[in-house]
Design a protein around this motif. Structure first.
Motif, mmCIF file in Angstrom:
data_model
loop_
_atom_site.group_PDB
_atom_site.id
_atom_site.type_symbol
_atom_site.label_atom_id
_atom_site.label_comp_id
_atom_site.label_asym_id
_atom_site.label_seq_id
_atom_site.Cartn_x
_atom_site.Cartn_y
_atom_site.Cartn_z
ATOM 1 N N GLU A 1 28.807 45.096 22.448
ATOM 2 C CA GLU A 1 27.719 45.991 22.878
ATOM 3 C C GLU A 1 28.703 46.554 24.265
ATOM 4 O O GLU A 1 28.041 47.180 24.702
ATOM 5 C CB GLU A 1 26.676 45.078 23.482
ATOM 6 N N GLY A 2 29.729 46.209 24.344
ATOM 7 C CA GLY A 2 30.573 46.409 25.822
ATOM 8 C C GLY A 2 29.910 46.074 27.153
ATOM 9 O O GLY A 2 29.833 46.924 28.175
ATOM 10 N N THR A 3 29.254 44.970 26.987
ATOM 11 C CA THR A 3 28.426 44.379 28.243
ATOM 12 C C THR A 3 29.395 43.864 29.279
ATOM 13 O O THR A 3 29.010 44.097 30.799
ATOM 14 C CB THR A 3 27.819 43.179 27.912
ATOM 15 N N LEU A 4 30.539 43.471 28.904
ATOM 16 C CA LEU A 4 31.567 42.918 29.958
ATOM 17 C C LEU A 4 32.310 43.869 30.745
ATOM 18 O O LEU A 4 33.040 44.583 29.809
ATOM 19 C CB LEU A 4 32.300 41.974 29.222
ATOM 20 N N SER A 5 32.246 43.800 31.972
ATOM 21 C CA SER A 5 33.095 44.702 32.850
ATOM 22 C C SER A 5 33.287 46.233 32.197
ATOM 23 O O SER A 5 34.500 46.570 32.079
ATOM 24 C CB SER A 5 34.576 44.233 32.812
ATOM 25 N N PRO A 6 32.034 46.932 32.253
ATOM 26 C CA PRO A 6 32.264 48.453 31.696
ATOM 27 C C PRO A 6 32.931 49.131 32.702
ATOM 28 O O PRO A 6 32.758 48.963 34.043
ATOM 29 C CB PRO A 6 30.706 48.821 31.534
ATOM 30 N N GLY A 7 33.767 50.037 32.224
ATOM 31 C CA GLY A 7 34.330 50.901 32.805
ATOM 32 C C GLY A 7 35.909 50.406 33.481
ATOM 33 O O GLY A 7 36.628 51.131 33.990
ATOM 34 N N VAL A 8 35.966 49.026 33.289
ATOM 35 C CA VAL A 8 37.390 48.655 33.586
ATOM 36 C C VAL A 8 38.453 48.823 32.394
ATOM 37 O O VAL A 8 37.975 48.675 31.314
ATOM 38 C CB VAL A 8 37.288 46.906 33.923
ATOM 39 N N LEU A 9 39.566 49.296 32.735
ATOM 40 C CA LEU A 9 40.680 49.397 31.857
ATOM 41 C C LEU A 9 40.534 50.679 31.169
ATOM 42 O O LEU A 9 41.213 51.437 31.052
ATOM 43 C CB LEU A 9 40.850 48.409 30.680
ATOM 44 N N ALA B 1 24.932 44.396 31.633
ATOM 45 C CA ALA B 1 26.272 44.787 32.109
ATOM 46 C C ALA B 1 26.625 43.670 33.249
ATOM 47 O O ALA B 1 25.981 43.534 34.249
ATOM 48 C CB ALA B 1 26.278 46.294 32.879
ATOM 49 N N VAL B 2 27.815 43.022 32.929
ATOM 50 C CA VAL B 2 27.999 42.019 33.852
ATOM 51 C C VAL B 2 29.649 42.011 34.268
ATOM 52 O O VAL B 2 30.419 42.533 33.424
ATOM 53 C CB VAL B 2 27.954 40.595 32.650
ATOM 54 N N LEU B 3 29.763 41.898 35.398
ATOM 55 C CA LEU B 3 31.361 41.908 36.067
ATOM 56 C C LEU B 3 31.592 40.592 36.569
ATOM 57 O O LEU B 3 30.995 40.027 37.552
ATOM 58 C CB LEU B 3 31.084 42.954 37.147
ATOM 59 N N PRO B 4 32.611 39.823 35.956
ATOM 60 C CA PRO B 4 33.068 38.634 36.312
ATOM 61 C C PRO B 4 33.704 38.933 37.601
ATOM 62 O O PRO B 4 34.762 39.711 37.494
ATOM 63 C CB PRO B 4 33.729 37.784 35.321
ATOM 64 N N VAL B 5 33.778 37.964 38.723
ATOM 65 C CA VAL B 5 34.757 38.202 39.717
ATOM 66 C C VAL B 5 35.239 36.660 40.254
ATOM 67 O O VAL B 5 34.362 35.854 40.138
ATOM 68 C CB VAL B 5 33.971 38.994 40.862
ATOM 69 N N VAL C 1 26.526 40.736 39.153
ATOM 70 C CA VAL C 1 27.858 40.091 39.366
ATOM 71 C C VAL C 1 28.003 38.561 38.996
ATOM 72 O O VAL C 1 27.267 37.950 39.563
ATOM 73 C CB VAL C 1 28.209 40.533 40.848
ATOM 74 N N LEU C 2 28.903 38.202 38.359
ATOM 75 C CA LEU C 2 28.997 36.863 37.973
ATOM 76 C C LEU C 2 30.389 36.360 38.667
ATOM 77 O O LEU C 2 31.173 36.531 38.253
ATOM 78 C CB LEU C 2 29.266 36.804 36.247
ATOM 79 N N SER C 3 29.905 35.448 39.791
ATOM 80 C CA SER C 3 31.112 35.086 40.488
ATOM 81 C C SER C 3 31.488 33.566 39.902
ATOM 82 O O SER C 3 30.310 32.735 39.746
ATOM 83 C CB SER C 3 30.524 34.865 42.216
ATOM 84 N N LEU C 4 32.610 33.144 39.811
ATOM 85 C CA LEU C 4 33.020 31.908 39.002
ATOM 86 C C LEU C 4 33.333 30.935 40.288
ATOM 87 O O LEU C 4 34.038 29.774 39.957
ATOM 88 C CB LEU C 4 34.240 32.279 38.170
ATOM 89 N N ALA C 5 33.229 31.382 41.742
ATOM 90 C CA ALA C 5 33.622 30.519 42.746
ATOM 91 C C ALA C 5 33.073 29.086 42.720
ATOM 92 O O ALA C 5 33.904 28.443 43.437
ATOM 93 C CB ALA C 5 33.239 31.219 44.154
ATOM 94 N N ARG C 6 31.959 29.045 42.090
ATOM 95 C CA ARG C 6 31.713 27.501 42.402
ATOM 96 C C ARG C 6 31.913 26.651 41.265
ATOM 97 O O ARG C 6 31.622 25.559 41.008
ATOM 98 C CB ARG C 6 30.044 27.501 42.431
#
Ligand SMILES: Cc1cc2nc3c(=O)[nH]c(=O)nc-3n(C[C@H](O)[C@H](O)[C@H](O)COP(=O)(O)OP(=O)(O)OC[C@H]3O[C@@H](n4cnc5c(N)ncnc54)[C@H](O)[C@@H]3O)c2cc1C
Length: 468
Positions: A458-466, A19-23, A40-45
């Protein structure tokens, strides 16, 4: 938290994570960027930027809008659809189809995205340029970067006809695949890079106008909108090109007074001020004389208008600080209430109606709060009919009542042909998720889920969002 620097590293996290949450900057107001045990997958870099060429710029998902603005300024261009929070990252604004004060002139993020690079939940990469892949017979058919085919069902529900929406997956006959990802809130893929359109920066003046009543302020908005539309069409020689109009209501003004912001910023609020507007006028050449501004503001004024001419950055910052001071004042009161009642949190509608229905809608928003005895303030991007209807809860019971009010407001907005999620998205907010289902019905939600399944089985991305 993972802080990848390359697409390959993003792909690794997505392949390995369950389960991965991009932020981005995590400024989401819907809980969409608040983790609940996901990786938590931060794109900040991923914050590289290319050169400005052909009125466009390539920017990594981790570029902050403030950095983008600073990098574009020396080229005499700007990126128009910025939200009020300039710390947001390019990946975050694309994922939420963010919009700001100037949607009235410039539209929302969607209108400015030329291309996207997206890493899918499988780790595979899509390079999407606008115009390359459009929905045909209800499907998108394209190929991944590795050459393998991709077939995704396109949603077909009808979206409300309003100036901006951040309400689930975009749906439009023959839509572009880029538009499916814009506003998908991290549930279809991780955006790693975008090509954003930019345009020459005009000179801009800001005007603050206090009014004796909300009706007088809305009358002025109507005149300013009409003038701007006629000017942009070329029908009003030397007319005012109004790019944005913001409004604050009587309670918002009281909050500013209570917190001393009028004195701090040197923006007096004359006794009897019941509403105020802050609007931006743009010009590539000379500005119409200030008499025209006075005419358009019209009667019912509670005091003189204050103008920040182009180049007067101090005055412009002071006027903007009055508008931005309102949400900050509300947040301060919520924080104070949390000391005695830790369950207190922000309760707000992010609603838009067709502009012609706005006066009626404002009365409905107020009634929903007043009937429940709730302190509240209404402010927002009035030129679009987009008002942030905020309860100011003092207790847990107020939060509960406020959520009921926001749900009621959402229903009323739907009945007026508006959209209950205009710019902040749906995220993990249960009220907004319920309103999303009301907006498109079970069939629309089923279409969204089918689109999601095709890209993330598989519903890996951002589960529970939307979706709950
Ligand atoms: C003071 C304040 C004012 C604001 N004003 C406005 C406004 O005027 N207009 C407006 O539209 N919004 C506004 N917002 C809300 C917020 O700033 C926007 O939603 C913004 O677009 C979020 O950007 P972010 O980088 O913080 O993204 P985050 O909050 O980190 O993420 C937002 C969503 O996008 C997803 N996401 C983030 N990055 C990626 C990526 N690279 N790939 C895929 N999914 C991703 C997340 O999972 C999450 O669902 C405001 C917020 C604050 C705090």
């Amino acid at each position: 938290m993972f802080l990848p620097r390359t697409e390959g590293e993003v792909a690794w996290v997505l392949r390995e994570g369950r389960a991965v949450l991009p932020v981005g900057a995590q400024s989401s107001l819907t809980g969409g960027a608040t983790p609940f045990g996901e990786w938590v997958l931060s794109l900040a870099r991923m914050d590289g930027m290319g050169d400005v060429a052909e009125n466009a710029v390539r920017a990594g998902a981790g570029v902050a809008l403030s950095s983008l603005e600073a990098a574009l300024r020396p080229h005499g261009v700007f990126y128009p659809p910025v939200p009020t929070f300039h710390g947001a990252l390019v990946g975050g604004v694309c994922s939420t189809n963010a919009a700001g004060a100037a949607t009235f002139k410039y539209g929302s993020t969607r209108d400015w995205v030329r291309a996207l690079t997206v890493v899918l939940a499988s780790g595979e990469v899509l390079e999407l340029a606008r115009g390359d892949c459009r929905a045909r017979d209800g499907r998108f058919e394209t190929v991944r970067v590795d050459g393998t085919p991709l077939d995704v069902p396109a949603p077909s529900y009808v979206m409300p006809r309003v100036a901006k929406r951040s309400a689930g997956y975009h749906s439009e006959p023959g839509m572009d695949l880029v538009d499916l990802f814009v506003g998908s809130e991290g549930t279809l893929g991780v955006i790693t890079e975008a090509v954003l359109q930019v345009r020459p920066a005009p000179a801009r003046l800001l005007v603050w106008a206090p009014f004796e009543s909300e009706a007088a302020a809305l009358d002025a908005v109507r005149r300013l909108r009409e003038e701007a539309i006629a000017t942009r069409r070329g029908d009003a020689a030397a007319g005012l090109d109004v790019a944005s109009i913001e409004s604050v209501d009587a309670r918002s003004l009281e909050l500013l007074r209570e917190d001393g912001l009028d004195r701090e910023h040197g923006v007096p609020l004359p006794v009897g001020t019941r509403a105020a507007l802050l609007f931006a006028v743009e010009s590539e050449g000379d500005f119409a004389d200030e008499g025209r501004i006075e005419d358009l503001c019209g009667g019912g004024r509670a005091g003189p208008t204050l103008v920040a001419p182009p180049g007067d950055d101090r005055r412009a910052s002071a006027l903007l600080a009055m508008r931005e001071g309102v949400p900050l004042a509300v947040n301060r009161r919520i924080k104070a209430a949390q000391r005695d009642h830790p369950s207190v949190h922000k309760v707000a509608g992010d609603v838009i109606v067709p502009w012609e229905r706005l006066a009626e809608a404002m009365a409905v928003y107020r009634a929903a709060f007043e009937r429940r005895g709730l302190d509240h303030a209404l402010w927002g991007h009035v030129s679009d009919g987009n008002i942030h209807a905020n309860a100011i809860p003092r207790t847990g019971a107020d939060v509960h009542a406020g959520e009921e009010a926001v749900a009621e407001i959402g229903e009323a907005v739907l009945a007026m042909g508006g959209c209950p999620m205009s710019e902040h998205g749906v995220g993990r907010d249960p009220v907004k998720q319920a309103l999303l289902r009301r907006l498109y019905g079970d069939e629309g939600i089923a279409q969204m889920r089918a689109t999601r399944r095709a890209l993330d089985p598989e519903g890996t991305l951002s589960p529970g969002v939307l979706f709950p």
